[in-house]
Write a protein that holds these residues in place. Structure first.
Motif, PDB file in Angstrom:
ATOM      1  N   TYR A  64     -14.053  -3.681  71.194  1.00 30.48           N
ATOM      2  CA  TYR A  64     -13.507  -4.967  71.627  1.00 30.48           C
ATOM      3  C   TYR A  64     -12.053  -4.812  72.072  1.00 30.48           C
ATOM      4  N   TRP A  65     -11.248  -4.118  71.280  1.00 32.11           N
ATOM      5  CA  TRP A  65      -9.840  -3.922  71.622  1.00 32.11           C
ATOM      6  C   TRP A  65      -9.705  -3.110  72.911  1.00 32.11           C
ATOM      7  N   LEU A  66     -10.412  -1.984  72.986  1.00 33.51           N
ATOM      8  CA  LEU A  66     -10.323  -1.126  74.183  1.00 33.51           C
ATOM      9  C   LEU A  66     -10.802  -1.837  75.442  1.00 33.51           C
ATOM     10  N   SER A  67     -11.918  -2.534  75.346  1.00 39.25           N
ATOM     11  CA  SER A  67     -12.460  -3.175  76.544  1.00 39.25           C
ATOM     12  C   SER A  67     -11.494  -4.227  77.083  1.00 39.25           C
ATOM     13  N   THR A  68     -10.860  -4.984  76.204  1.00 41.18           N
ATOM     14  CA  THR A  68      -9.908  -5.984  76.691  1.00 41.18           C
ATOM     15  C   THR A  68      -8.651  -5.325  77.252  1.00 41.18           C
ATOM     16  N   GLN A  69      -8.188  -4.254  76.635  1.00 40.88           N
ATOM     17  CA  GLN A  69      -6.994  -3.554  77.135  1.00 40.88           C
ATOM     18  C   GLN A  69      -7.255  -2.884  78.489  1.00 40.88           C
ATOM     19  N   LEU A  70      -8.419  -2.267  78.609  1.00 35.97           N
ATOM     20  CA  LEU A  70      -8.741  -1.537  79.843  1.00 35.97           C
ATOM     21  C   LEU A  70      -9.023  -2.469  81.021  1.00 35.97           C
ATOM     22  N   ARG A  71      -9.373  -3.703  80.750  1.00 37.70           N
ATOM     23  CA  ARG A  71      -9.632  -4.667  81.822  1.00 37.70           C
ATOM     24  C   ARG A  71      -8.344  -5.279  82.369  1.00 37.70           C
ATOM     25  N   ARG A  72      -7.290  -5.254  81.599  1.00 38.67           N
ATOM     26  CA  ARG A  72      -6.076  -5.987  81.940  1.00 38.67           C
ATOM     27  C   ARG A  72      -5.496  -5.707  83.314  1.00 38.67           C
ATOM     28  N   PRO A  73      -5.267  -4.480  83.683  1.00 39.41           N
ATOM     29  CA  PRO A  73      -4.547  -4.279  84.947  1.00 39.41           C
ATOM     30  C   PRO A  73      -5.234  -4.900  86.170  1.00 39.41           C
ATOM     31  N   THR A  74      -6.555  -4.800  86.244  1.00 40.75           N
ATOM     32  CA  THR A  74      -7.241  -5.248  87.471  1.00 40.75           C
ATOM     33  C   THR A  74      -8.385  -6.205  87.197  1.00 40.75           C
ATOM     34  N   GLY A  75      -8.541  -6.655  85.980  1.00 39.88           N
ATOM     35  CA  GLY A  75      -9.642  -7.543  85.649  1.00 39.88           C
ATOM     36  C   GLY A  75     -11.002  -6.870  85.705  1.00 39.88           C
ATOM     37  N   GLY A  76     -11.025  -5.563  85.697  1.00 39.80           N
ATOM     38  CA  GLY A  76     -12.279  -4.819  85.714  1.00 39.80           C
ATOM     39  C   GLY A  76     -12.644  -4.232  87.067  1.00 39.80           C
ATOM     40  N   THR A  77     -11.914  -4.584  88.114  1.00 31.99           N
ATOM     41  CA  THR A  77     -12.226  -4.067  89.451  1.00 31.99           C
ATOM     42  C   THR A  77     -12.110  -2.545  89.499  1.00 31.99           C
ATOM     43  N   LEU A  78     -11.047  -2.015  88.952  1.00 35.85           N
ATOM     44  CA  LEU A  78     -10.866  -0.559  88.945  1.00 35.85           C
ATOM     45  C   LEU A  78     -11.953   0.111  88.108  1.00 35.85           C
ATOM     46  N   ALA A  79     -12.292  -0.484  86.967  1.00 32.40           N
ATOM     47  CA  ALA A  79     -13.350   0.084  86.112  1.00 32.40           C
ATOM     48  C   ALA A  79     -14.677   0.132  86.854  1.00 32.40           C
ATOM     49  N   ARG A 133     -16.723   2.702  81.310  1.00 28.84           N
ATOM     50  CA  ARG A 133     -17.951   2.161  80.722  1.00 28.84           C
ATOM     51  C   ARG A 133     -17.640   1.244  79.530  1.00 28.84           C
ATOM     52  N   ILE A 134     -16.568   1.549  78.809  1.00 26.11           N
ATOM     53  CA  ILE A 134     -16.111   0.657  77.741  1.00 26.11           C
ATOM     54  C   ILE A 134     -15.528  -0.614  78.362  1.00 26.11           C
ATOM     55  N   ALA A 135     -14.679  -0.452  79.366  1.00 31.81           N
ATOM     56  CA  ALA A 135     -14.047  -1.602  80.029  1.00 31.81           C
ATOM     57  C   ALA A 135     -15.092  -2.560  80.586  1.00 31.81           C
ATOM     58  N   LEU A 136     -16.165  -2.015  81.118  1.00 27.65           N
ATOM     59  CA  LEU A 136     -17.216  -2.853  81.698  1.00 27.65           C
ATOM     60  C   LEU A 136     -18.065  -3.547  80.643  1.00 27.65           C
ATOM     61  N   GLY A 137     -17.960  -3.079  79.407  1.00 24.27           N
ATOM     62  CA  GLY A 137     -18.673  -3.726  78.309  1.00 24.27           C
ATOM     63  C   GLY A 137     -20.058  -3.210  78.038  1.00 24.27           C
ATOM     64  N   VAL A 138     -20.365  -2.000  78.496  1.00 21.75           N
ATOM     65  CA  VAL A 138     -21.723  -1.484  78.314  1.00 21.75           C
ATOM     66  C   VAL A 138     -21.834  -0.341  77.296  1.00 21.75           C
ATOM     67  N   HIS A 139     -20.690   0.139  76.789  1.00 20.04           N
ATOM     68  CA  HIS A 139     -20.728   1.231  75.810  1.00 20.04           C
ATOM     69  C   HIS A 139     -19.646   1.091  74.763  1.00 20.04           C
ATOM     70  N   ARG A 196     -32.156   4.254  70.294  1.00 21.80           N
ATOM     71  CA  ARG A 196     -32.298   2.836  70.632  1.00 21.80           C
ATOM     72  C   ARG A 196     -31.136   1.957  70.152  1.00 21.80           C
ATOM     73  N   ARG A 197     -29.932   2.374  70.402  1.00 20.93           N
ATOM     74  CA  ARG A 197     -28.763   1.581  70.003  1.00 20.93           C
ATOM     75  C   ARG A 197     -28.571   0.409  70.960  1.00 20.93           C
ATOM     76  N   THR A 198     -28.387  -0.763  70.413  1.00 22.63           N
ATOM     77  CA  THR A 198     -28.194  -1.973  71.203  1.00 22.63           C
ATOM     78  C   THR A 198     -26.856  -1.911  71.936  1.00 22.63           C
ATOM     79  N   ARG A 199     -26.838  -2.380  73.157  1.00 25.09           N
ATOM     80  CA  ARG A 199     -25.606  -2.401  73.948  1.00 25.09           C
ATOM     81  C   ARG A 199     -24.608  -3.400  73.356  1.00 25.09           C
ATOM     82  N   PRO A 200     -23.311  -3.132  73.539  1.00 26.80           N
ATOM     83  CA  PRO A 200     -22.290  -4.013  72.963  1.00 26.80           C
ATOM     84  C   PRO A 200     -22.413  -5.471  73.408  1.00 26.80           C
ATOM     85  N   TYR A 201     -22.713  -5.703  74.661  1.00 26.02           N
ATOM     86  CA  TYR A 201     -22.768  -7.086  75.139  1.00 26.02           C
ATOM     87  C   TYR A 201     -23.936  -7.861  74.539  1.00 26.02           C
TER      88      TYR A 201
END
Length: 178
Positions: A16-31, A144-150, A84-89
């Protein structure tokens, strides 16, 4: 399996912390862009670029990558569909991913596995590119963390698996290449 619960909670908090931090600069566009560069066609483009630049190791790179993906795809598929690990989202409340993954399960990260496998092979065949391909592989995992899938542990497992597969294929090929 109760011993896994604290690890899962820590992984979710880190995610949760990493995904929000990694999205900050571009809102996820770069990710999104970085993640797409790790799709299957990215490796083909890298090989075609090596051929276009008349790199003497382009053919070897292509052959080793083809062999590596022949090993990686079934290993990755069996691991994902066995663990079979459930995805974060799907698991983390109040979290929205930026994309929907192409498959159902999370562990290990296939994009990260392929990126580190590519980086490991490329670093041996074309050592002058080692730093760049490993930085790119790390960026793939973080995207992949920033996008919310891992989760972070999916990325670590993918990096270890990809590096191990690269080592295996290179060792196997060394027996044939002398």
């Amino acid at each position: 399996m109760r011993w896994l619960a604290p690890i899962q909670r820590a992984d979710e908090a880190a995610f949760y912390w990493l995904s929000t931090q990694l999205r900050r600069p571009t809102g996820g566009t770069l990710a999104r862009w970085i993640s797409r560069s790790g799709d299957g066609y990215g490796y083909l483009i890298a090989c075609l670029l090596a051929f276009a630049l008349q790199d003497p190791d382009a053919t070897l790179l292509l052959i080793l990558l083809l062999a590596a993906f022949l090993v990686e795809i079934p290993v990755y598929w069996v691991l994902k569909n066995t663990l079979r690990r459930t995805r974060p989202y799907e698991r983390v409340k109040h979290f929205t991913s930026l994309i929907q993954a192409s498959d159902k399960f999370s562990f290990p990260s296939g994009h990260t596995t392929a990126a580190f496998m590519f980086a490991g092979i490329c670093a041996v065949i074309m050592p002058s590119l080692a730093l760049w391909v490993y930085l790119w592989a790390v960026a793939i995992g973080l995207s992949r963390i920033a996008l919310g899938v891992h989760y972070p542990t999916d990325i670590v497992a993918g990096a270890l698996l990809g590096s191990g597969l690269a080592t295996f294929v290179l060792s196997f090929a060394a027996g044939y290449l002398g």
